[in-house]
Write a protein that holds these residues in place. Structure first.
Motif, PDB file in Angstrom:
ATOM      1  N   ALA A  58       0.914  -1.241  -0.121  1.00 44.55           N
ATOM      2  CA  ALA A  58      -0.026  -0.209  -0.028  1.00 44.55           C
ATOM      3  C   ALA A  58       0.838   1.155   0.268  1.00 44.55           C
ATOM      4  CB  ALA A  58      -0.858  -0.042   1.219  1.00 44.55           C
ATOM      5  N   ALA A  59       0.339   2.432  -0.606  1.00 45.62           N
ATOM      6  CA  ALA A  59       1.055   3.530  -0.621  1.00 45.62           C
ATOM      7  C   ALA A  59       0.794   4.214   0.750  1.00 45.62           C
ATOM      8  CB  ALA A  59       0.475   4.416  -1.702  1.00 45.62           C
ATOM      9  N   ARG A  60       2.090   4.727   1.148  1.00 46.75           N
ATOM     10  CA  ARG A  60       1.990   5.154   2.389  1.00 46.75           C
ATOM     11  C   ARG A  60       2.782   6.707   2.645  1.00 46.75           C
ATOM     12  NH1 ARG A  60       5.610   0.805   2.994  1.00 46.75           N
ATOM     13  NH2 ARG A  60       3.828  -0.397   4.451  1.00 46.75           N
ATOM     14  N   LYS A 310      -2.431  -0.841 -10.132  1.00 46.00           N
ATOM     15  CA  LYS A 310      -3.198  -0.480  -8.930  1.00 46.00           C
ATOM     16  C   LYS A 310      -4.522  -1.391  -8.740  1.00 46.00           C
ATOM     17  CE  LYS A 310      -6.177   2.979  -7.037  1.00 46.00           C
ATOM     18  NZ  LYS A 310      -6.951   4.290  -7.164  1.00 46.00           N
ATOM     19  N   ILE A 311      -4.502  -2.073  -7.607  1.00 47.46           N
ATOM     20  CA  ILE A 311      -5.469  -3.131  -7.304  1.00 47.46           C
ATOM     21  C   ILE A 311      -6.878  -2.598  -6.941  1.00 47.46           C
ATOM     22  CG2 ILE A 311      -5.785  -5.302  -5.988  1.00 47.46           C
ATOM     23  CD1 ILE A 311      -2.958  -5.805  -5.930  1.00 47.46           C
ATOM     24  N   VAL A 312      -7.953  -2.655  -7.508  1.00 49.99           N
ATOM     25  CA  VAL A 312      -8.966  -2.172  -7.002  1.00 49.99           C
ATOM     26  C   VAL A 312     -10.124  -3.166  -7.091  1.00 49.99           C
ATOM     27  CG1 VAL A 312      -8.565  -0.035  -8.421  1.00 49.99           C
ATOM     28  CG2 VAL A 312      -9.691  -1.587  -9.631  1.00 49.99           C
ATOM     29  N   GLN A 344      -3.503   7.698  -3.963  1.00 47.20           N
ATOM     30  CA  GLN A 344      -3.867   8.016  -2.750  1.00 47.20           C
ATOM     31  C   GLN A 344      -3.086   7.257  -1.394  1.00 47.20           C
ATOM     32  OE1 GLN A 344      -7.825   8.755  -2.584  1.00 47.20           O
ATOM     33  NE2 GLN A 344      -7.752  10.663  -3.800  1.00 47.20           N
ATOM     34  N   VAL A 345      -3.029   7.804  -0.328  1.00 50.26           N
ATOM     35  CA  VAL A 345      -2.644   7.060   0.741  1.00 50.26           C
ATOM     36  C   VAL A 345      -3.609   5.636   0.774  1.00 50.26           C
ATOM     37  CG1 VAL A 345      -2.105   6.885   3.294  1.00 50.26           C
ATOM     38  CG2 VAL A 345      -1.683   8.760   2.031  1.00 50.26           C
ATOM     39  N   GLY A 346      -2.974   4.534   1.077  1.00 50.31           N
ATOM     40  CA  GLY A 346      -3.584   3.268   1.187  1.00 50.31           C
ATOM     41  C   GLY A 346      -3.968   2.490  -0.113  1.00 50.31           C
ATOM     42  N   ASP A 347      -4.003   3.114  -1.434  1.00 47.50           N
ATOM     43  CA  ASP A 347      -4.005   2.395  -2.669  1.00 47.50           C
ATOM     44  C   ASP A 347      -2.920   1.382  -2.706  1.00 47.50           C
ATOM     45  OD1 ASP A 347      -5.877   4.138  -3.095  1.00 47.50           O
ATOM     46  OD2 ASP A 347      -5.030   5.584  -4.835  1.00 47.50           O
ATOM     47  N   GLY A 373      -0.092  -6.264   4.381  1.00 47.89           N
ATOM     48  CA  GLY A 373       1.021  -5.128   4.404  1.00 47.89           C
ATOM     49  C   GLY A 373       2.325  -5.558   5.247  1.00 47.89           C
ATOM     50  N   ALA A 374       3.609  -5.441   4.448  1.00 47.71           N
ATOM     51  CA  ALA A 374       4.620  -5.486   5.293  1.00 47.71           C
ATOM     52  C   ALA A 374       4.913  -4.598   6.410  1.00 47.71           C
ATOM     53  CB  ALA A 374       5.943  -5.885   4.334  1.00 47.71           C
ATOM     54  N   ALA A 375       5.583  -5.051   7.404  1.00 50.95           N
ATOM     55  CA  ALA A 375       6.062  -4.001   8.507  1.00 50.95           C
ATOM     56  C   ALA A 375       6.744  -2.914   7.642  1.00 50.95           C
ATOM     57  CB  ALA A 375       7.082  -4.561   9.572  1.00 50.95           C
TER      58      ALA A 375
END
Length: 415
Positions: A58-60, A310-312, A344-347, A373-375
């Motif tokens: 995820a984008a962060r 992107k995964i939707v 966006q954040v979380g994508d 989500g990896a650490a």
């Protein structure tokens, strides 16, 4: 013989007829199937989309620093090789190798017997000229001699003063004093040596502050400014970093390397740093605490238009599909890249398995170990300074920073 040939021709004709019949059978259209009837298993397999297993993150938001790295070398803030101005024989060496010396301290004395004798002679001539001039002033006041005689005595006095100054200057040329506070190097002469003018005697280094000279690409010449902070690491001092302040920027771009020369200054009162050491410099220009970042392996380069997969959510409940999404990239850090536009954040973006996705809306299944989500690693900025991630900054020493102290007035550098 003719009978056998006819038999072979007949067999060939029969074989060709059988082949043509088989070809017609396989190519003829299938008969219409009643509504609601189930498709054949083979046809069902061809029409159903294949689900691809991928890895994703995820984008962060993280802290990113806009910085540049370079290599450079250290130089003393002041450095000089002491050399005599005139030839002479060494009579005194008033320092030891590696000794700290003070500004104006006499380091080397040459044989000055002749200049000292000339000084004494000039002093005697000056005394006589002063007495004559003083007496003529009294006589002119009483009207016993002309004004011209007074002027001649004044000129003789100036000549005597000039001769004394010349003798004293000649004697000073036979003395070598420290032009600034510093540390003496290893001398190459001894008492009794006769030296020609310009011969090397000893080097003197001011090490309380050292310069680090490095180069930056010309595209960064608009970002670097005097007063900016930089971090400097050394291969010779693993685990230690020093803070440097940019003091000067060359006004000229090097035409060979298309780079601009930059000089930084570091406090070296610990005397850990030596001129000539190899340095790794990281110059910071700005810091962004809310940068949107994704792993760099998620970027699919395509000319000037990079994109990500992107995964939707898919058309079926609980399904997921991959969709091509153009992105605009910004700063980079080891393993990470900033996304300025497109996400966006979380994508969730695909980080491995892009080559198995042939088109948009391909069904995907995220590997379980990556789905959650990896650490999150430490801020990418922490790894921007290569080879110095685990280094500790040298604590500042009390007292005024020598980099901020002005250098001695060059008009009074030699005592």
């Amino acid at each position: 013989m003719a009978f056998k040939s006819s038999k072979h021709v007949a067999l060939a004709a029969i074989g060709m007829a059988a082949a043509l019949g088989a070809a017609w059978w396989f190519q003829k259209p299938a008969p219409p199937r009643p509504p609601g009837s189930a498709a054949a298993p083979a046809e069902a397999g061809r029409s159903a989309p294949v689900t691809v297993t991928v890895q994703a993150q995820a984008a962060r938001q993280m802290t990113l620093r806009d910085e540049a790295q370079a290599v450079g070398s250290l130089r003393s803030r002041q450095s000089v090789m002491l050399r005599p101005e005139v030839s002479g024989r060494v009579t005194q060496l008033n320092f030891h190798d590696g000794q700290r010396v003070r500004h104006g301290q006499l380091l080397v004395q040459f044989d000055d017997q002749l200049p000292r004798a000339q000084i004494r002679q000039s002093q005697a001539e000056l005394s006589i000229a002063q007495a004559n001039h003083h007496r003529n002033q009294e006589l002119v006041a009483q009207g016993f001699i002309s004004q011209r005689s007074l002027e001649e005595s004044a000129a003789n006095l100036e000549v005597a003063q000039a001769r004394l100054a010349l003798a004293q200057a000649t004697a000073r040329q036979l003395q070598i004093v420290a032009p600034f506070d510093g540390i003496a190097g290893i001398r190459s002469v001894s008492v009794g040596d006769y030296l020609k003018d310009g011969a090397d005697i000893v080097n003197l280094e001011d090490l309380d502050a050292v310069y680090v000279d490095f180069r930056l690409p010309e595209r960064l010449q608009g970002k670097v400014r005097t007063g900016q902070r930089a971090q400097v690491a050394f291969d010779a001092l693993p685990g230690v970093r020093y803070a440097a302040v940019v003091q000067a920027i060359s006004p000229q771009i090097d035409a060979d390397g298309r780079a601009v020369a930059v000089r930084g200054c570091m406090d070296n009162r610990r005397l850990q740093l030596r001129p000539g050491m190899f340095a790794r410099v990281t110059v910071g220009f700005s810091e962004r605490g809310d940068a949107l970042v994704i792993p760099e392996e998620a970027i699919v380069p395509e000319a000037a238009s990079p994109y990500v997969l992107k995964i939707v959510a898919g058309p079926q409940a609980g399904s997921r599909v991959a969709r091509r999404t153009p992105v605009r990239l910004g700063l980079r850090a080891p393993g990470w890249v900033q996304v300025l536009d497109g996400l966006q954040v979380g994508d969730l973006v695909v980080t491995a398995g892009q080559q198995r996705i042939g088109k948009d809306d391909t069904p995907v299944q995220v590997a379980p170990q990556q789905d959650a989500g990896a650490a999150a690693p430490a801020s990418p900025a922490a790894g921007n300074a290569a080879d110095t991630a685990d280094a500790a900054m040298a604590a500042p020493l009390p007292g005024p920073d020598p980099c901020q102290s002005p250098l001695p007035d060059p008009r009074h550098a030699v005592g």
